[in-house]
Motif scaffolding. Structure first.
Motif, PDB file in Angstrom:
ATOM      1  N   CYS A 189      38.239  63.477  38.158  1.00 47.12           N
ATOM      2  CA  CYS A 189      37.193  62.917  37.276  1.00 47.12           C
ATOM      3  C   CYS A 189      37.060  63.699  35.981  1.00 47.12           C
ATOM      4  O   CYS A 189      36.208  63.395  35.156  1.00 47.12           O
ATOM      5  N   CYS A 234      38.519  69.027  36.715  1.00 50.01           N
ATOM      6  CA  CYS A 234      38.823  68.269  37.943  1.00 50.01           C
ATOM      7  C   CYS A 234      40.057  67.396  37.713  1.00 50.01           C
ATOM      8  O   CYS A 234      40.161  66.719  36.684  1.00 50.01           O
ATOM      9  N   CYS A 256      35.918  70.211  43.025  1.00 53.44           N
ATOM     10  CA  CYS A 256      35.034  69.666  41.982  1.00 53.44           C
ATOM     11  C   CYS A 256      33.644  69.441  42.596  1.00 53.44           C
ATOM     12  O   CYS A 256      33.524  68.867  43.686  1.00 53.44           O
ATOM     13  N   ALA A 284      31.476  67.468  41.499  1.00 53.69           N
ATOM     14  CA  ALA A 284      31.071  66.060  41.358  1.00 53.69           C
ATOM     15  C   ALA A 284      31.793  65.162  42.356  1.00 53.69           C
ATOM     16  O   ALA A 284      31.211  64.242  42.917  1.00 53.69           O
ATOM     17  N   CYS A 285      33.098  65.462  42.614  1.00 55.49           N
ATOM     18  CA  CYS A 285      33.818  64.483  43.471  1.00 55.49           C
ATOM     19  C   CYS A 285      34.668  65.157  44.537  1.00 55.49           C
ATOM     20  O   CYS A 285      35.455  64.500  45.221  1.00 55.49           O
ATOM     21  N   GLU A 289      35.765  66.403  35.279  1.00 54.32           N
ATOM     22  CA  GLU A 289      34.569  67.260  35.168  1.00 54.32           C
ATOM     23  C   GLU A 289      35.052  68.691  34.894  1.00 54.32           C
ATOM     24  O   GLU A 289      36.047  69.129  35.487  1.00 54.32           O
TER      25      GLU A 289
END
Ligand code: BV8
Ligand code: ZN
Length: 247
Positions: A137, A134, A155, A157-158, A139
């Motif tokens: 972040c 990412c 991503c 996660a974000c 990831e």
């Protein structure tokens, strides 16, 4: 005429190979050449993609300017790599791992073929084409399953864009990777440099560090490189043939 093992491997190198306690191997694209992976340089060619030289399309600037173009370039290469297998050079290096008290494999390659041949704890100085990261972040995600023609994923996660988890020209190496490799180079007694044109830094400094620390440095390459004069021995030939001569 094919040189015999006796002619190619000096008594000195055979003795050192038998006696070595701490071996470091640095590999570049040439170790994967016999698997069918195109090298970037050497053999009179340089990698070009849509008219852009390799150092341009695989650069931090290109990622900033045109992430989809960088994904297209890496998707193309993952498509080529997906069907390729490790070759006898990867397999010989994987066997060496358990032959010496201490063994370190440092690679500039992003193709994952050393791991596919069984090498463990590989220091990947330039990342891996099989991982995405990412941009925000950091990831990471495995992209082996990703269909080759997909663009940049978001991503999980974000929801920011993902990028190939590969070190592009003008980018720092993964945190600690070079320092770890340099530390191992400082303590090795035998250093093999296999299939690299030795023009990309800081990776090309690894054999210089080994040499300065007193290691016996052996280059394996069909061509001479800027490193050749620094090496104790240059074994001119293909990695898949030469490494087998050592066992
Ligand atoms: C950095 C991933 C600090 C991408 C790669 C200006 C601005 C910024 C930096 C620089 C700059 N000028 C110079 C630099 C430094 C730059 C650099 O060294 N440039 C070179 C071209 C001069 N380095 C960097 O940018 C590095 N980062 O310095 O960070 C920094 C940060 C910001 C600002 C300033 C400094 C990052 C370098 C990593 C780049 N990423 N790969 C991708 O794959 O798309 S490098 C790329 O080249 C590959 O990883 C490859 O591994 C590497 C080296 O190539 P080789 O592996 O050696 O392969 P090559 O094709 O060249 O040679 C193959 C050899 O095999 C040949 O010798 C051939 O004879 C031989 N061979 C062929 N067949 C066989 C064989 N050998 C054995 N058996 C066979 N069968
Ligand atoms: Zn993220």
């Amino acid at each position: 005429m094919q040189a015999t093992a006796k002619q190619l491997i000096s008594d000195e190198l055979r003795r050192r190979f038998q006696k070595a306690n701490n071996v470091l191997v640095l590999t570049g694209a040439g170790v994967s050449a016999e698997s069918g992976v195109p090298t970037f340089r050497g053999g009179g060619h340089t990698a070009v993609w849509k008219g852009m030289p390799f150092e341009v399309i695989s650069s931090a600037g290109m990622l900033e300017r045109d992430l989809p173009a960088v994904w297209e370039w890496f998707n193309y290469r993952r498509g080529l790599l997906a069907a390729l297998q490790p070759n006898p050079a990867h397999e010989a290096i994987a066997r060496w791992q358990d032959r010496f008290d201490r063994f370190t494999l440092v690679t500039q390659n992003i193709d994952g073929l050393h791991q596919a041949a069984g090498s463990r704890g590989v220091i990947e100085l330039h990342g891996s084409i099989w991982r995405a990261r990412c941009v925000r972040c950091r990831e990471t995600e495995n992209v082996r399953e990703m269909k080759v023609n997909d663009g940049a994923q978001a991503c999980l996660a974000c929801a920011s864009p993902m990028r190939p988890d590969v070190v592009l020209f003008g980018e720092m190496l993964p945190l600690g990777a070079f320092e770890q490799a340099a530390g191992k180079a400082e303590s090795c007694d035998l250093c093999f440099v296999v299939g690299t044109s030795a023009v990309v830094y800081p990776a090309a400094a690894i054999p210089e560090i080994a040499r300065a620390a007193g290691a016996y440095v052996v280059e394996v390459n069909p061509e001479r490189t800027p490193l050749s004069d620094l090496c104790d021995e240059v074994l001119m030939g293909k990695a898949g043939e030469i490494l087998l001569l050592l066992g």
